[in-house]
Design a protein around this motif. Structure first.
Motif, PDB file in Angstrom:
ATOM      1  N   GLY A 135      17.697  32.364  -5.319  1.00 47.21           N
ATOM      2  CA  GLY A 135      17.757  31.016  -5.884  1.00 47.21           C
ATOM      3  C   GLY A 135      19.144  30.544  -6.276  1.00 47.21           C
ATOM      4  O   GLY A 135      19.307  29.406  -6.702  1.00 47.21           O
ATOM      5  N   PRO A 137      22.713  29.137  -5.489  1.00 48.27           N
ATOM      6  CA  PRO A 137      23.403  28.522  -4.343  1.00 48.27           C
ATOM      7  C   PRO A 137      24.831  29.054  -4.210  1.00 48.27           C
ATOM      8  O   PRO A 137      25.798  28.308  -4.294  1.00 48.27           O
ATOM      9  CB  PRO A 137      23.358  27.032  -4.664  1.00 48.27           C
ATOM     10  CG  PRO A 137      23.181  26.933  -6.135  1.00 48.27           C
ATOM     11  CD  PRO A 137      22.512  28.191  -6.597  1.00 48.27           C
ATOM     12  N   ARG A 140      27.048  28.122  -0.709  1.00 47.85           N
ATOM     13  CA  ARG A 140      27.555  26.758  -0.825  1.00 47.85           C
ATOM     14  C   ARG A 140      28.718  26.697  -1.825  1.00 47.85           C
ATOM     15  O   ARG A 140      29.703  25.999  -1.609  1.00 47.85           O
ATOM     16  CB  ARG A 140      26.377  25.917  -1.322  1.00 47.85           C
ATOM     17  CG  ARG A 140      26.525  24.457  -1.187  1.00 47.85           C
ATOM     18  CD  ARG A 140      25.163  23.811  -1.377  1.00 47.85           C
ATOM     19  NE  ARG A 140      24.543  23.495  -0.122  1.00 47.85           N
ATOM     20  CZ  ARG A 140      23.430  24.025   0.335  1.00 47.85           C
ATOM     21  NH1 ARG A 140      22.796  24.924  -0.368  1.00 47.85           N
ATOM     22  NH2 ARG A 140      22.947  23.652   1.501  1.00 47.85           N
ATOM     23  N   THR A 141      28.582  27.428  -2.925  1.00 47.74           N
ATOM     24  CA  THR A 141      29.630  27.426  -3.951  1.00 47.74           C
ATOM     25  C   THR A 141      30.926  28.002  -3.394  1.00 47.74           C
ATOM     26  O   THR A 141      32.001  27.462  -3.622  1.00 47.74           O
ATOM     27  CB  THR A 141      29.167  28.255  -5.168  1.00 47.74           C
ATOM     28  OG1 THR A 141      28.005  27.635  -5.707  1.00 47.74           O
ATOM     29  CG2 THR A 141      30.246  28.315  -6.235  1.00 47.74           C
ATOM     30  N   PHE A 296      27.824  33.093 -11.297  1.00 42.76           N
ATOM     31  CA  PHE A 296      26.652  32.330 -10.898  1.00 42.76           C
ATOM     32  C   PHE A 296      25.445  33.251 -11.006  1.00 42.76           C
ATOM     33  O   PHE A 296      25.439  34.331 -10.427  1.00 42.76           O
ATOM     34  CB  PHE A 296      26.858  31.783  -9.484  1.00 42.76           C
ATOM     35  CG  PHE A 296      28.155  31.043  -9.386  1.00 42.76           C
ATOM     36  CD1 PHE A 296      28.237  29.729  -9.795  1.00 42.76           C
ATOM     37  CD2 PHE A 296      29.323  31.690  -8.993  1.00 42.76           C
ATOM     38  CE1 PHE A 296      29.453  29.052  -9.781  1.00 42.76           C
ATOM     39  CE2 PHE A 296      30.546  31.025  -8.981  1.00 42.76           C
ATOM     40  CZ  PHE A 296      30.601  29.699  -9.369  1.00 42.76           C
ATOM     41  N   SER A 309      16.122  27.452  -2.128  1.00 40.12           N
ATOM     42  CA  SER A 309      17.355  27.501  -1.341  1.00 40.12           C
ATOM     43  C   SER A 309      17.094  27.099   0.104  1.00 40.12           C
ATOM     44  O   SER A 309      17.907  26.396   0.713  1.00 40.12           O
ATOM     45  CB  SER A 309      17.952  28.908  -1.386  1.00 40.12           C
ATOM     46  OG  SER A 309      18.546  29.140  -2.641  1.00 40.12           O
ATOM     47  N   ALA A 312      16.753  23.378   0.150  1.00 34.71           N
ATOM     48  CA  ALA A 312      18.062  22.738  -0.058  1.00 34.71           C
ATOM     49  C   ALA A 312      18.845  22.726   1.254  1.00 34.71           C
ATOM     50  O   ALA A 312      19.486  21.726   1.608  1.00 34.71           O
ATOM     51  CB  ALA A 312      18.851  23.460  -1.148  1.00 34.71           C
TER      52      ALA A 312
ATOM     53  N   GLU B 144      23.593  19.380  -4.459  1.00 36.91           N
ATOM     54  CA  GLU B 144      23.293  19.989  -3.163  1.00 36.91           C
ATOM     55  C   GLU B 144      22.476  21.271  -3.292  1.00 36.91           C
ATOM     56  O   GLU B 144      21.431  21.415  -2.675  1.00 36.91           O
ATOM     57  CB  GLU B 144      24.587  20.275  -2.404  1.00 36.91           C
ATOM     58  CG  GLU B 144      25.324  18.980  -2.067  1.00 36.91           C
ATOM     59  CD  GLU B 144      26.648  19.211  -1.370  1.00 36.91           C
ATOM     60  OE1 GLU B 144      26.954  20.353  -0.990  1.00 36.91           O
ATOM     61  OE2 GLU B 144      27.394  18.226  -1.216  1.00 36.91           O
ATOM     62  N   GLY B 145      22.963  22.208  -4.101  1.00 35.49           N
ATOM     63  CA  GLY B 145      22.313  23.515  -4.166  1.00 35.49           C
ATOM     64  C   GLY B 145      20.897  23.459  -4.694  1.00 35.49           C
ATOM     65  O   GLY B 145      20.048  24.255  -4.299  1.00 35.49           O
ATOM     66  N   SER B 147      19.066  20.596  -4.622  1.00 32.50           N
ATOM     67  CA  SER B 147      18.557  19.294  -4.175  1.00 32.50           C
ATOM     68  C   SER B 147      17.063  19.296  -3.905  1.00 32.50           C
ATOM     69  O   SER B 147      16.406  18.275  -3.990  1.00 32.50           O
ATOM     70  CB  SER B 147      19.295  18.867  -2.906  1.00 32.50           C
ATOM     71  OG  SER B 147      19.148  19.866  -1.897  1.00 32.50           O
ATOM     72  N   SER B 148      16.511  20.465  -3.571  1.00 40.30           N
ATOM     73  CA  SER B 148      15.096  20.514  -3.206  1.00 40.30           C
ATOM     74  C   SER B 148      14.200  20.689  -4.409  1.00 40.30           C
ATOM     75  O   SER B 148      12.984  20.629  -4.294  1.00 40.30           O
ATOM     76  CB  SER B 148      14.866  21.684  -2.262  1.00 40.30           C
ATOM     77  OG  SER B 148      15.190  22.900  -2.912  1.00 40.30           O
ATOM     78  N   VAL B 291      12.933  26.886  -8.856  1.00 42.26           N
ATOM     79  CA  VAL B 291      13.918  27.971  -8.861  1.00 42.26           C
ATOM     80  C   VAL B 291      13.844  28.801 -10.143  1.00 42.26           C
ATOM     81  O   VAL B 291      14.214  29.968 -10.158  1.00 42.26           O
ATOM     82  CB  VAL B 291      15.345  27.433  -8.635  1.00 42.26           C
ATOM     83  CG1 VAL B 291      15.919  26.800  -9.894  1.00 42.26           C
ATOM     84  CG2 VAL B 291      16.272  28.543  -8.162  1.00 42.26           C
ATOM     85  N   MET B 295      22.209  30.015 -14.093  1.00 45.22           N
ATOM     86  CA  MET B 295      23.331  29.686 -14.964  1.00 45.22           C
ATOM     87  C   MET B 295      24.640  29.729 -14.191  1.00 45.22           C
ATOM     88  O   MET B 295      24.827  30.587 -13.332  1.00 45.22           O
ATOM     89  CB  MET B 295      23.423  30.639 -16.148  1.00 45.22           C
ATOM     90  CG  MET B 295      24.514  30.230 -17.141  1.00 45.22           C
ATOM     91  SD  MET B 295      24.598  31.245 -18.638  1.00 45.22           S
ATOM     92  CE  MET B 295      25.682  32.544 -18.086  1.00 45.22           C
ATOM     93  N   PHE B 296      25.534  28.815 -14.522  1.00 51.48           N
ATOM     94  CA  PHE B 296      26.823  28.712 -13.863  1.00 51.48           C
ATOM     95  C   PHE B 296      27.895  28.768 -14.940  1.00 51.48           C
ATOM     96  O   PHE B 296      27.870  27.983 -15.880  1.00 51.48           O
ATOM     97  CB  PHE B 296      26.867  27.428 -13.037  1.00 51.48           C
ATOM     98  CG  PHE B 296      25.680  27.331 -12.121  1.00 51.48           C
ATOM     99  CD1 PHE B 296      25.682  27.967 -10.895  1.00 51.48           C
ATOM    100  CD2 PHE B 296      24.512  26.696 -12.536  1.00 51.48           C
ATOM    101  CE1 PHE B 296      24.569  27.943 -10.080  1.00 51.48           C
ATOM    102  CE2 PHE B 296      23.387  26.664 -11.720  1.00 51.48           C
ATOM    103  CZ  PHE B 296      23.416  27.297 -10.483  1.00 51.48           C
TER     104      PHE B 296
END
Lengths: 429, 429
Positions: A135, A137, A140-141, A296, A309, A312, B144-145, B147-148, B291, B295-296
């Motif tokens: 899950g 991303p 992409r990052t 992440f 994912s 997405a 984006e990541g 988005s779904s 999801v 965490m970022f």
């Protein structure tokens, strides 16, 4: 606008999740891409199997070519797993101009180069976000969010099974064997757990992360792999006393143009964010020259996170189609020549646990070996172990290069006073 | 291919970082977009100021229109700060067909709607990744990541100054005033710290995150704001005993179509990943229906982290230009009507600290008030405070709605046995 038609290869947990999200979030998806997404055909192994979700039986087939050759289908989503046969299906789909989304790390780690080349040739997109860290991303990052930076190190907890086992061992002081058995009963580990506990699953994921992060085409053969099967309750207890958790870390590092990749049980300082990633969660720590340290975190697997994912990616492919830029989007290419770091340049701290003769002068003999190879020590703890009629020595080195450490270990094997080298681990953070 | 020409508005720390990355990573950038990036003109306040980096003096100007009206310039990067004047410059740039990248959260939170509409009108890109959480590519991740998925909650530590202060108070048991003073001396807090410690900076960032996450145009007036100025060393000590850290959390939550946004000091369970985000680091916790929890984490500010995000946006704009899809990329639009949750539907746990008369029956009187408004309690601790000739009561409630809690507090104010309501905080995790 006409709907995007999807061919789904596989209807296991992730495939079912994809169907659920595509059907449940149709409104939100339509807002983003301007048209709806329809699942046109689904390849399954057994048409008659009972399923959790209702699907029009006419959409289900056991013949892959019914999906792959369907002219109405724009995008193939591959969630069936497997490598060689699956690769043939994907190549066939690309040759027919269909875009491909896959969650298959083994496939992308082994044949990504060939698949991406085929996609470029046919102007198709191939996206594979779900192949690493479910899950999160993270691909992409790395490709977009950190595109301006030079990534120097990626450290990942990218296998949920081993992280569940190690977290549980740490929390409960239990043995590897007991926790593995429990994990198998709960479905967190497979009957044959080799791919997970041997570190191979993590190695495939690090292959993908390293390739994207370092712009170099890396294969799993480039990754030094050590699994968690030898991690003992004692290792975890001693590490904890010294202020560390043991985690199975994938590490991809670069200095100048030299790279080194490994997967191994690693001691991580408890204050480091990776030390607190527990259970089946995954996390990827990225160091960039400019950005510094980022992490992440999220669920590494599971029906819905992985499906998130995949969908997405589906939205990204659909947006590209609307803009008519599929396949032409400049991707991160592997333009850099691969140069693996020689071992005398791979440098890290080590944790070493030894059983030694319980008599005077042993510690001096041992420290002399480190001195001989210019490895300096951060801490040394010696304590008697009455059960074994021996003493136990726990050593943490300062940064030392792998070549020197190998020489230390070779010398150790010839020393009578050392009964056994119980464990040696990398130390980070 | 001809190089992309950049006009830079501002040459402070972030602007200098942008110049450094663009010049230092020219090779990597060229590999990704197929042509080089050149900084053509730079707007500064004082041409004669001494600077850390060498820049061709012919490129530097004090006249904004020399940059904005330069026909050679394709992309404007705004890192000068300010709101009204800056907005005029950006609108002027868009009207001339120039793409815009900005790191300006105040501007985007206050005028984002107008700026994005103007960009659409002129087929231009406007990217603003650096405006929230400096080095963390969080906007891209949400758009984006994820988005779904349907995002239901965003919790962010998005202000480095307050996180530095609260981390330091927690670590050292120091008072707010002392730590603020130290932070000001070290340059982590401004001489007038109101925007940070009052929670306003965080509120602007939550406005941007909420708008993107919930597809609803949110303004800062929609955010309930409470700063950290009243957080005391005692609050932190008591929280710690109960197993919590106090963090300034921005929270954006949604249930069905009802949203609620707030910024306030919040107790976070020590086992929660947000509790371990210390110093000037930022982190954004995102809950998605499918999801789950992600965490970022990364540096929230600083020359190079922020510049990394700016240049990542620059590469994205350049790629769009190569593909000729600027401005046409379907963006997340704010298509949902804004409906703010009524307070009787905003539900969370509360931490309450009271000074009360030290005599029998007081606790019973207090708990009766909670019962009256149907707020149930998770824990109650009473202890004498000899200094005050009073007792101190620490209460943690179960989930309670804000309306009921307000009624409780109104009743408390009329009770003679309650000398003072010392503090009340939200509790998460």
């Amino acid at each position: 606008m006409k709907p995007f038609k999807i061919g789904l290869l596989g209807l296991g947990t992730v495939g079912t999740g994809v169907v659920r999200i595509v059907e449940g979030h149709q409104d939100d998806i339509k807002r983003q891409i301007g048209s709806s997404i329809e699942i046109e055909k689904i390849l399954v192994q057994n048409k008659n199997k009972l399923r959790d979700i209702h699907i029009d039986p006419h959409k289900i087939t056991e013949d892959p070519w019914e999906v792959l050759e369907d002219k109405n289908i724009d995008i193939i989503i591959e969630v069936m797993g497997g490598v060689e046969l699956t690769k043939n299906y994907i190549i066939a789909a690309l040759e027919q101009g269909k875009h491909v989304i896959t969650a298959n790390k083994d496939l992308m780690a082994q044949h990504g180069h060939e698949i991406l080349a085929k996609a470029e040739e046919h102007g198709c997109d191939v996206f594979y976000e779900a192949s690493v860290a479910g899950g999160i991303p993270i691909l992409r990052t790395i490709v977009e969010g950190l595109s301006s930076d030079r990534i120097t190190k990626i450290m990942g907890i990218v296998n949920g099974t081993t992280n569940y086992i190690l977290s549980k061992m740490s929390l409960e002081g239990a043995s590897y064997e007991d926790v593995l058995k429990e994990a198998q009963e709960l479905g967190y580990a497979e009957a044959d757990p080799t791919s997970d506990v041997g570190g191979f699953d993590a190695a495939y994921k690090m292959t993908i992360l390293g390739t994207l992060g370092f712009h170099t085409y890396i294969t799993v053969e480039d990754v030094e792999i050590k699994g968690i099967t030898d991690v003992s309750a004692e290792d975890i207890r001693y590490s904890s006393h010294l202020g560390y958790e043991i985690k199975l870390l994938g590490i991809a590092e670069r200095k100048d143009d030299l790279i080194y990749l490994s997967v191994q049980p690693t001691l991580v300082k408890k204050s480091h964010p990776l030390a607190n990633v527990n259970g089946v969660y995954n996390a990827v720590y990225v160091y960039g020259e400019a950005v510094g340290e980022t992490m992440f975190y999220g669920p590494g697997a599971g029906e819905m996170p992985t499906a998130t994912s995949v969908v997405a990616d589906l939205i990204a492919v659909a947006k590209n189609s609307v803009l008519q830029v599929n396949g032409s989007k400049p991707t991160i290419s592997s333009y850099k020549e691969k140069k693996i770091k020689p071992l005398d340049q791979v440098v890290y701290k080590n944790f070493i646990r030894l059983y030694v003769a319980d008599k005077a002068g042993v510690l001096a003999q041992i420290t002399q070996v480190f001195t001989k190879y210019e490895v300096s020590l951060e801490s040394v703890v010696q304590q008697p172990n009455p059960d074994l009629q021996a003493a136990e020595i726990i050593i943490v080195t300062h940064d030392a290069n792998m070549e020197s450490m190998e020489k230390v270990l070779i010398d150790f094997k010839d020393m009578d006073v050392i009964h056994e080298i119980k464990s040696i681990y990398r130390v980070e953070g």
